[in-house]
Motif scaffolding. Structure first.
Motif, PDB file in Angstrom:
ATOM      1  N   ARG A   1    -139.095  26.677  61.924  1.00  0.00           N
ATOM      2  CA  ARG A   1    -138.139  25.595  61.695  1.00  0.00           C
ATOM      3  C   ARG A   1    -136.713  26.150  61.673  1.00  0.00           C
ATOM      4  O   ARG A   1    -135.787  25.535  62.213  1.00  0.00           O
ATOM      5  CB  ARG A   1    -138.471  24.894  60.386  1.00  0.00           C
ATOM      6  CG  ARG A   1    -137.590  23.683  60.110  1.00  0.00           C
ATOM      7  CD  ARG A   1    -138.162  22.839  59.003  1.00  0.00           C
ATOM      8  NE  ARG A   1    -138.319  23.585  57.767  1.00  0.00           N
ATOM      9  CZ  ARG A   1    -139.489  23.920  57.234  1.00  0.00           C
ATOM     10  NH1 ARG A   1    -140.617  23.581  57.836  1.00  0.00           N
ATOM     11  NH2 ARG A   1    -139.546  24.584  56.102  1.00  0.00           N
ATOM     12  N   ARG A   2    -136.540  27.316  61.043  1.00  0.00           N
ATOM     13  CA  ARG A   2    -135.204  27.922  61.027  1.00  0.00           C
ATOM     14  C   ARG A   2    -134.753  28.277  62.436  1.00  0.00           C
ATOM     15  O   ARG A   2    -133.589  28.067  62.811  1.00  0.00           O
ATOM     16  CB  ARG A   2    -135.203  29.167  60.137  1.00  0.00           C
ATOM     17  CG  ARG A   2    -135.186  28.877  58.648  1.00  0.00           C
ATOM     18  CD  ARG A   2    -134.885  30.140  57.853  1.00  0.00           C
ATOM     19  NE  ARG A   2    -135.958  31.116  57.974  1.00  0.00           N
ATOM     20  CZ  ARG A   2    -136.996  31.184  57.146  1.00  0.00           C
ATOM     21  NH1 ARG A   2    -137.110  30.320  56.160  1.00  0.00           N
ATOM     22  NH2 ARG A   2    -137.916  32.110  57.307  1.00  0.00           N
ATOM     23  N   LEU A   3    -135.666  28.833  63.236  1.00  0.00           N
ATOM     24  CA  LEU A   3    -135.305  29.212  64.602  1.00  0.00           C
ATOM     25  C   LEU A   3    -134.879  28.011  65.432  1.00  0.00           C
ATOM     26  O   LEU A   3    -133.968  28.098  66.254  1.00  0.00           O
ATOM     27  CB  LEU A   3    -136.497  29.903  65.272  1.00  0.00           C
ATOM     28  CG  LEU A   3    -136.761  31.354  64.870  1.00  0.00           C
ATOM     29  CD1 LEU A   3    -138.121  31.803  65.401  1.00  0.00           C
ATOM     30  CD2 LEU A   3    -135.666  32.263  65.389  1.00  0.00           C
TER      31      LEU A   3
ATOM     32  N   VAL B   1    -128.004  26.713  62.625  1.00  0.00           N
ATOM     33  CA  VAL B   1    -126.693  26.810  63.250  1.00  0.00           C
ATOM     34  C   VAL B   1    -126.086  28.140  62.796  1.00  0.00           C
ATOM     35  O   VAL B   1    -125.945  28.389  61.607  1.00  0.00           O
ATOM     36  CB  VAL B   1    -125.773  25.642  62.829  1.00  0.00           C
ATOM     37  CG1 VAL B   1    -124.378  25.837  63.401  1.00  0.00           C
ATOM     38  CG2 VAL B   1    -126.361  24.317  63.284  1.00  0.00           C
ATOM     39  N   VAL B   2    -125.780  29.003  63.740  1.00  0.00           N
ATOM     40  CA  VAL B   2    -125.299  30.339  63.404  1.00  0.00           C
ATOM     41  C   VAL B   2    -123.794  30.296  63.175  1.00  0.00           C
ATOM     42  O   VAL B   2    -123.006  30.141  64.100  1.00  0.00           O
ATOM     43  CB  VAL B   2    -125.642  31.343  64.521  1.00  0.00           C
ATOM     44  CG1 VAL B   2    -125.094  32.727  64.159  1.00  0.00           C
ATOM     45  CG2 VAL B   2    -127.153  31.407  64.737  1.00  0.00           C
ATOM     46  N   ARG B   3    -123.433  30.403  61.896  1.00  0.00           N
ATOM     47  CA  ARG B   3    -122.022  30.439  61.530  1.00  0.00           C
ATOM     48  C   ARG B   3    -121.544  31.862  61.243  1.00  0.00           C
ATOM     49  O   ARG B   3    -120.355  32.124  61.217  1.00  0.00           O
ATOM     50  CB  ARG B   3    -121.788  29.572  60.295  1.00  0.00           C
ATOM     51  CG  ARG B   3    -122.207  28.117  60.464  1.00  0.00           C
ATOM     52  CD  ARG B   3    -121.947  27.328  59.195  1.00  0.00           C
ATOM     53  NE  ARG B   3    -122.413  25.943  59.303  1.00  0.00           N
ATOM     54  CZ  ARG B   3    -123.648  25.547  59.029  1.00  0.00           C
ATOM     55  NH1 ARG B   3    -124.547  26.448  58.616  1.00  0.00           N
ATOM     56  NH2 ARG B   3    -124.000  24.284  59.157  1.00  0.00           N
ATOM     57  N   GLY B   4    -122.498  32.762  60.997  1.00  0.00           N
ATOM     58  CA  GLY B   4    -122.147  34.134  60.687  1.00  0.00           C
ATOM     59  C   GLY B   4    -123.392  34.986  60.586  1.00  0.00           C
ATOM     60  O   GLY B   4    -124.517  34.543  60.833  1.00  0.00           O
TER      61      GLY B   4
ATOM     62  N   ASP C   1    -126.572  33.884  58.557  1.00  0.00           N
ATOM     63  CA  ASP C   1    -127.496  32.961  59.215  1.00  0.00           C
ATOM     64  C   ASP C   1    -128.453  33.720  60.129  1.00  0.00           C
ATOM     65  O   ASP C   1    -129.648  33.421  60.184  1.00  0.00           O
ATOM     66  CB  ASP C   1    -126.726  31.916  60.023  1.00  0.00           C
ATOM     67  CG  ASP C   1    -125.858  31.040  59.149  1.00  0.00           C
ATOM     68  OD1 ASP C   1    -126.374  30.520  58.150  1.00  0.00           O
ATOM     69  OD2 ASP C   1    -124.664  30.892  59.461  1.00  0.00           O
ATOM     70  N   VAL C   2    -127.939  34.708  60.838  1.00  0.00           N
ATOM     71  CA  VAL C   2    -128.780  35.526  61.714  1.00  0.00           C
ATOM     72  C   VAL C   2    -129.810  36.285  60.891  1.00  0.00           C
ATOM     73  O   VAL C   2    -130.996  36.335  61.225  1.00  0.00           O
ATOM     74  CB  VAL C   2    -127.925  36.513  62.533  1.00  0.00           C
ATOM     75  CG1 VAL C   2    -128.813  37.441  63.356  1.00  0.00           C
ATOM     76  CG2 VAL C   2    -126.959  35.766  63.429  1.00  0.00           C
ATOM     77  N   ASP C   3    -129.369  36.864  59.770  1.00  0.00           N
ATOM     78  CA  ASP C   3    -130.271  37.643  58.921  1.00  0.00           C
ATOM     79  C   ASP C   3    -131.395  36.790  58.363  1.00  0.00           C
ATOM     80  O   ASP C   3    -132.542  37.230  58.285  1.00  0.00           O
ATOM     81  CB  ASP C   3    -129.488  38.292  57.775  1.00  0.00           C
ATOM     82  CG  ASP C   3    -128.545  39.392  58.252  1.00  0.00           C
ATOM     83  OD1 ASP C   3    -128.755  39.887  59.380  1.00  0.00           O
ATOM     84  OD2 ASP C   3    -127.613  39.725  57.505  1.00  0.00           O
ATOM     85  N   ARG C   4    -131.083  35.570  57.965  1.00  0.00           N
ATOM     86  CA  ARG C   4    -132.113  34.702  57.396  1.00  0.00           C
ATOM     87  C   ARG C   4    -133.163  34.343  58.433  1.00  0.00           C
ATOM     88  O   ARG C   4    -134.352  34.295  58.141  1.00  0.00           O
ATOM     89  CB  ARG C   4    -131.480  33.422  56.825  1.00  0.00           C
ATOM     90  CG  ARG C   4    -130.851  33.621  55.453  1.00  0.00           C
ATOM     91  CD  ARG C   4    -130.644  32.278  54.776  1.00  0.00           C
ATOM     92  NE  ARG C   4    -129.760  31.395  55.536  1.00  0.00           N
ATOM     93  CZ  ARG C   4    -128.440  31.450  55.498  1.00  0.00           C
ATOM     94  NH1 ARG C   4    -127.840  32.346  54.748  1.00  0.00           N
ATOM     95  NH2 ARG C   4    -127.713  30.597  56.198  1.00  0.00           N
TER      96      ARG C   4
ATOM     97  N   VAL D   1    -134.776  37.312  53.167  1.00  0.00           N
ATOM     98  CA  VAL D   1    -133.351  37.108  52.909  1.00  0.00           C
ATOM     99  C   VAL D   1    -133.122  35.656  52.545  1.00  0.00           C
ATOM    100  O   VAL D   1    -132.952  34.810  53.413  1.00  0.00           O
ATOM    101  CB  VAL D   1    -132.497  37.488  54.143  1.00  0.00           C
ATOM    102  CG1 VAL D   1    -131.017  37.330  53.840  1.00  0.00           C
ATOM    103  CG2 VAL D   1    -132.798  38.907  54.573  1.00  0.00           C
ATOM    104  N   PRO D   2    -133.135  35.314  51.264  1.00  0.00           N
ATOM    105  CA  PRO D   2    -132.919  33.933  50.868  1.00  0.00           C
ATOM    106  C   PRO D   2    -131.481  33.517  51.105  1.00  0.00           C
ATOM    107  O   PRO D   2    -130.600  34.344  51.316  1.00  0.00           O
ATOM    108  CB  PRO D   2    -133.253  33.942  49.367  1.00  0.00           C
ATOM    109  CG  PRO D   2    -132.997  35.354  48.939  1.00  0.00           C
ATOM    110  CD  PRO D   2    -133.342  36.213  50.115  1.00  0.00           C
TER     111      PRO D   2
END
Length: 230
Positions: A129-131, A135-138, A141-144, A151-152
């Motif tokens: 669902r995350r993938l 929305v990659v803002r930084g 977001d990529v790490d999560r 990585v909460p």
């Protein structure tokens, strides 16, 4: 592939008919998963993926016609992007390393119980669902997305005994609800127990992410109903 809010279609690849039935039954108990089909050989698995286009393949490794890991590159060559979760008795370190190199999303050793498979499916659903929706803002977001539950979200701490995967399932149910919902309704939608659903709902209420209202019936206690504040 299915939309993030819809069903997650699964192909069970297992050469033992009775074991395949058990795996199918386990998968069907976890929402939003559903079994699209089954295959007992590597060749059948490749054909079934081409025909059914599942989101996830539960792949045994000891198949009659080929080693299970050899199925994966054939699927990629054919252009299929389905995810693969290995379910096998293979304990060799080299096999595990090969599975990692092939990009499997998880590796579960046989024999196992339903409660061993369930959190892995829930973790997969949450990460998928995350993938599909992030929305990659930084970098956070990529790490999560890449690390999943490791990585909460910044500033989010769950009480002891709660999992990020289940919290995300409950949150998504609340966000998608048309109005408010009870703990019983939430449990039915997510597949967790009513007690667990109530605990997560109360946690979201306590931290201000959700709000609770009371619905009074003819008799008995008023029903607590929850809605997402976002």
């Amino acid at each position: 592939m299915s939309e993030p809010t819809g069903a997650i279609d699964v192909l069970v690849v297992e050469d033992d008919f009775m074991v395949a039935r058990v795996h199918r039954a386990f998968v069907e108990r976890v929402r939003p998963f559903r079994v699209a089909g089954a295959a007992s050989t590597g060749g059948q698995a490749i054909e079934a993926v081409d025909r059914l286009r599942p989101d996830l393949v539960l792949l045994d490794l000891y198949l009659p016609d080929m080693f299970g890991l050899d199925v994966i590159p054939r699927l990629r060559t054919a252009g299929h992007d389905c995810d693969v979760m290995v379910i096998s008795a293979a304990r060799e370190a080299e096999t595990l390393r090969g599975a990692v190199r092939q990009g499997v999303v998880d590796y579960l050793l046989k024999p196992f119980e339903f409660e061993d498979l369930r959190p892995r499916l829930e973790r997969y659903a949450a990460r998928r669902r995350r993938l599909l929706t992030t929305v990659v803002r930084g970098q956070a977001d990529v790490d999560r997305v890449l690390a999943g539950a490791a990585v909460p979200a910044p500033g989010v701490t769950l009480p002891k005994g709660m999992s990020v995967e289940t919290a995300e399932l409950i949150e998504q149910a609340l966000r998608d609800a048309d109005g408010s919902m009870s703990a019983t309704e939430c449990a039915a939608l997510t597949g967790v127990s009513r007690v667990s659903a109530r605990r997560y709902l109360e946690h979201f209420t306590a931290v201000g992410s959700a709000e609770v209202s009371l619905r009074y019936g003819v008799a008995g206690r008023p029903e607590r109903r929850y809605s997402w504040r976002g």
